[in-house]
Scaffold this motif. Structure first.
Motif, mmCIF file in Angstrom:
data_model
loop_
_atom_site.group_PDB
_atom_site.id
_atom_site.type_symbol
_atom_site.label_atom_id
_atom_site.label_comp_id
_atom_site.label_asym_id
_atom_site.label_seq_id
_atom_site.Cartn_x
_atom_site.Cartn_y
_atom_site.Cartn_z
ATOM 1 N N SER A 77 0.800 -1.229 0.000
ATOM 2 C CA SER A 77 0.000 0.000 0.000
ATOM 3 C C SER A 77 0.830 1.275 0.000
ATOM 4 C CB SER A 77 -0.934 0.034 1.219
ATOM 5 O OG SER A 77 -1.950 -0.933 1.120
ATOM 6 N N TYR A 78 2.062 1.209 0.475
ATOM 7 C CA TYR A 78 2.833 2.422 0.737
ATOM 8 C C TYR A 78 3.943 2.690 -0.275
ATOM 9 C CZ TYR A 78 0.327 1.136 4.883
ATOM 10 O OH TYR A 78 -0.676 0.738 5.739
ATOM 11 N N ARG A 101 -0.605 -13.327 2.447
ATOM 12 C CA ARG A 101 -1.421 -12.431 3.278
ATOM 13 C C ARG A 101 -1.118 -11.015 2.797
ATOM 14 N NH1 ARG A 101 -0.213 -9.791 8.507
ATOM 15 N NH2 ARG A 101 -2.144 -9.360 9.647
ATOM 16 N N ILE A 102 -2.130 -10.373 2.224
ATOM 17 C CA ILE A 102 -1.954 -9.053 1.629
ATOM 18 C C ILE A 102 -2.599 -8.018 2.541
ATOM 19 C CG2 ILE A 102 -2.371 -7.603 -0.387
ATOM 20 C CD1 ILE A 102 -2.689 -10.165 -2.038
ATOM 21 N N GLU A 103 -1.805 -7.056 2.986
ATOM 22 C CA GLU A 103 -2.327 -5.996 3.844
ATOM 23 C C GLU A 103 -2.784 -4.822 2.990
ATOM 24 O OE1 GLU A 103 -0.262 -6.735 8.055
ATOM 25 O OE2 GLU A 103 0.702 -5.211 6.841
ATOM 26 N N VAL A 104 -3.985 -4.343 3.291
ATOM 27 C CA VAL A 104 -4.596 -3.279 2.490
ATOM 28 C C VAL A 104 -4.935 -2.093 3.376
ATOM 29 C CG1 VAL A 104 -6.494 -2.646 0.963
ATOM 30 C CG2 VAL A 104 -5.573 -4.988 0.901
ATOM 31 N N GLU A 105 -4.315 -0.972 3.096
ATOM 32 C CA GLU A 105 -4.668 0.281 3.777
ATOM 33 C C GLU A 105 -5.961 0.805 3.170
ATOM 34 O OE1 GLU A 105 -3.629 3.693 6.386
ATOM 35 O OE2 GLU A 105 -2.685 1.712 6.185
ATOM 36 N N GLU A 109 -8.370 0.421 -2.336
ATOM 37 C CA GLU A 109 -9.261 -0.632 -2.822
ATOM 38 C C GLU A 109 -9.039 -0.972 -4.304
ATOM 39 O OE1 GLU A 109 -10.731 1.207 0.787
ATOM 40 O OE2 GLU A 109 -10.309 2.111 -1.181
ATOM 41 N N THR A 110 -8.828 0.025 -5.135
ATOM 42 C CA THR A 110 -8.649 -0.239 -6.575
ATOM 43 C C THR A 110 -7.408 -1.078 -6.822
ATOM 44 O OG1 THR A 110 -9.788 1.801 -7.190
ATOM 45 C CG2 THR A 110 -8.348 0.818 -8.846
ATOM 46 N N ASN A 111 -6.302 -0.673 -6.216
ATOM 47 C CA ASN A 111 -5.077 -1.461 -6.359
ATOM 48 C C ASN A 111 -5.239 -2.839 -5.738
ATOM 49 O OD1 ASN A 111 -3.290 0.379 -7.719
ATOM 50 N ND2 ASN A 111 -3.174 1.564 -5.833
ATOM 51 N N ALA A 112 -5.898 -2.898 -4.588
ATOM 52 C CA ALA A 112 -6.056 -4.165 -3.888
ATOM 53 C C ALA A 112 -6.830 -5.180 -4.722
ATOM 54 C CB ALA A 112 -6.756 -3.949 -2.550
ATOM 55 N N LYS A 113 -7.811 -4.716 -5.462
ATOM 56 C CA LYS A 113 -8.569 -5.634 -6.316
ATOM 57 C C LYS A 113 -7.639 -6.336 -7.300
ATOM 58 C CE LYS A 113 -12.596 -5.867 -9.365
ATOM 59 N NZ LYS A 113 -13.721 -5.104 -9.963
ATOM 60 N N ARG A 114 -6.693 -5.596 -7.869
ATOM 61 C CA ARG A 114 -5.726 -6.208 -8.793
ATOM 62 C C ARG A 114 -4.786 -7.146 -8.050
ATOM 63 N NH1 ARG A 114 -0.566 -5.032 -9.863
ATOM 64 N NH2 ARG A 114 -0.667 -2.899 -9.029
ATOM 65 N N TRP A 115 -4.268 -6.718 -6.896
ATOM 66 C CA TRP A 115 -3.357 -7.574 -6.139
ATOM 67 C C TRP A 115 -4.006 -8.931 -5.840
ATOM 68 C CZ3 TRP A 115 -2.812 -3.484 -1.700
ATOM 69 C CH2 TRP A 115 -2.134 -2.348 -2.181
ATOM 70 N N ILE A 116 -5.254 -8.879 -5.383
ATOM 71 C CA ILE A 116 -5.962 -10.096 -4.996
ATOM 72 C C ILE A 116 -6.210 -10.981 -6.207
ATOM 73 C CG2 ILE A 116 -8.148 -10.975 -4.067
ATOM 74 C CD1 ILE A 116 -8.184 -8.278 -2.385
ATOM 75 N N SER A 117 -6.640 -10.376 -7.297
ATOM 76 C CA SER A 117 -6.900 -11.126 -8.524
ATOM 77 C C SER A 117 -5.629 -11.809 -9.027
ATOM 78 C CB SER A 117 -7.457 -10.188 -9.599
ATOM 79 O OG SER A 117 -7.607 -10.858 -10.828
ATOM 80 N N GLU A 118 -4.518 -11.091 -8.981
ATOM 81 C CA GLU A 118 -3.245 -11.658 -9.435
ATOM 82 C C GLU A 118 -2.816 -12.820 -8.540
ATOM 83 O OE1 GLU A 118 -1.219 -7.610 -11.355
ATOM 84 O OE2 GLU A 118 -0.559 -8.354 -9.401
#
Length: 338
Positions: A77-78, A101-105, A109-118
């Motif tokens: 996130s940072y 385990r992906i930490e999301v600040e 949310e937009t970036n996290a959606k890609r991280w999770i999908s990948e």
């Protein structure tokens, strides 16, 4: 974890913007706070009978998505405004990594959606953690409820089909079992409006108050409020400075048994070799792993300090142009444990 972990005795370093503030904060903390940080493990040797779920001592850490394999934490996130290339090509070459385990600040949310999908498309079991760096170790129920509301609003849009770790390191060393349980009962009720799967709960005191967490589940005094939901996993975070205030000492292997006495599945949600001294982090992690618990190393990348398994620090993401990473000198510290 924190913004690059300064180690909530999780000891992970915070981004430059927050460094001065963090230093002044930690200097003012008492010893317990400064000494905090901050699944696929094997059962006992053949011929031994695994303990039943009432003890959890030798049970694999399993979720509604199946057994949780050992793996690593990511904290993107940072860096680059969250627009990070996460180094999947290199990760897939290291096949002991089964879970991320992906930490999301909040706000990512937009970036996290890609991280999770990948992560899913690359074959990893995914745990996603709400991680608000400014409230680590807080006893504020408003902050815990904000995390629950965030999940209610975002679980589906993030793609679903991953394990929720409700919030990173909520609850101080001082919180009582009853207060911890009452707060989580309210938050879990909110999350259950959108998610029926297993919920990971970081135990209080930056992941180190094992006795408090166990009592919050099983009750240790007459009429005490307990965590009602049984579909949970208790997660401890282990670093050299891990301190159990309730016991008045640094953590040791008996704390693993203490947490398991809750009767719920347990795991080591973070571990690493930096931040303080006094606890045999390596021996504690090995002990938990030998009991069948999932262990997740800190960190694949995003620590902000020395606990990064790859180098360089997260690079900017470009679609169709994966970045090149190499393993760091720290890599083997985590990987050899998995």
């Amino acid at each position: 974890m924190k913004k690059p972990h300064f180690m909530e005795q999780s000891f992970k370093l915070i981004p430059v913007l927050f460094l001065a503030l963090s230093i002044s904060f930690f200097v003012s903390c008492d010893k317990a706070d400064t000494d905090q940080k901050d699944p696929e493990a094997k059962l006992l040797t053949a011929g031994q009978t695994p303990a039943r779920s009432t003890s959890g001592l030798t049970s694999k850490t399993t979720s509604s998505f199946g057994d949780i394999g050992n793996g690593v934490n990511l904290q993107p996130s940072y860096y680059n405004g969250g627009n990070c290339d996460l180094g999947w090509n290199l990760m897939k070459q290291n096949t002991k990594i089964k879970t991320v385990r992906i930490e999301v600040e909040p706000g990512q949310e937009t970036n996290a959606k890609r991280w999770i999908s990948e992560a899913k498309s690359n074959g990893f079991l995914v745990i996603v953690t709400y991680h608000k760096s400014s409230v680590l170790g807080s006893d504020s129920t408003a902050e815990l409820n904000a995390a629950a509301t965030w999940w209610k609003n975002n679980y589906s849009s993030l793609g679903g089909n991953f394990v929720i770790n409700l919030i990173n390191e909520w609850g101080s060393h001082n919180i009582s079992p009853a207060a911890f349980a009452a707060a989580y009962n309210t938050a879990i009720t909110e999350v259950r409006k959108v998610y029926s799967g297993t919920i990971i709960i970081d135990i209080p005191g930056w992941g180190q108050e094992t006795a408090t967490a166990a009592c919050a589940v099983k009750g240790c005094s007459t009429g005490q409020t307990k965590i009602n939901d049984t579909k949970i996993i208790l997660s401890a975070h282990i670093y050299p400075g891990a301190y159990n205030q309730a016991k008045g000492r640094y953590m040791n292997t008996s704390d693993i048994d203490d947490l398991a006495s809750s009767g719920r599945p347990c795991m080591i949600g973070e571990f690493g070799n930096s931040g303080g001294s006094g606890a045999d982090w390596s021996g504690i992690v090995d002990y938990a792993k030998n009991k069948g618990w999932t262990i997740l190393g800190w960190a694949w990348d995003g620590d902000g300090g020395s606990m990064n398994m790859i180098t360089p620090q997260f690079q900017a993401y470009t679609s169709g142009n994966p970045k090149t990473y190499t393993t760091s000198s720290y890599f083997s510290v985590v990987y050899n444990k998995l």
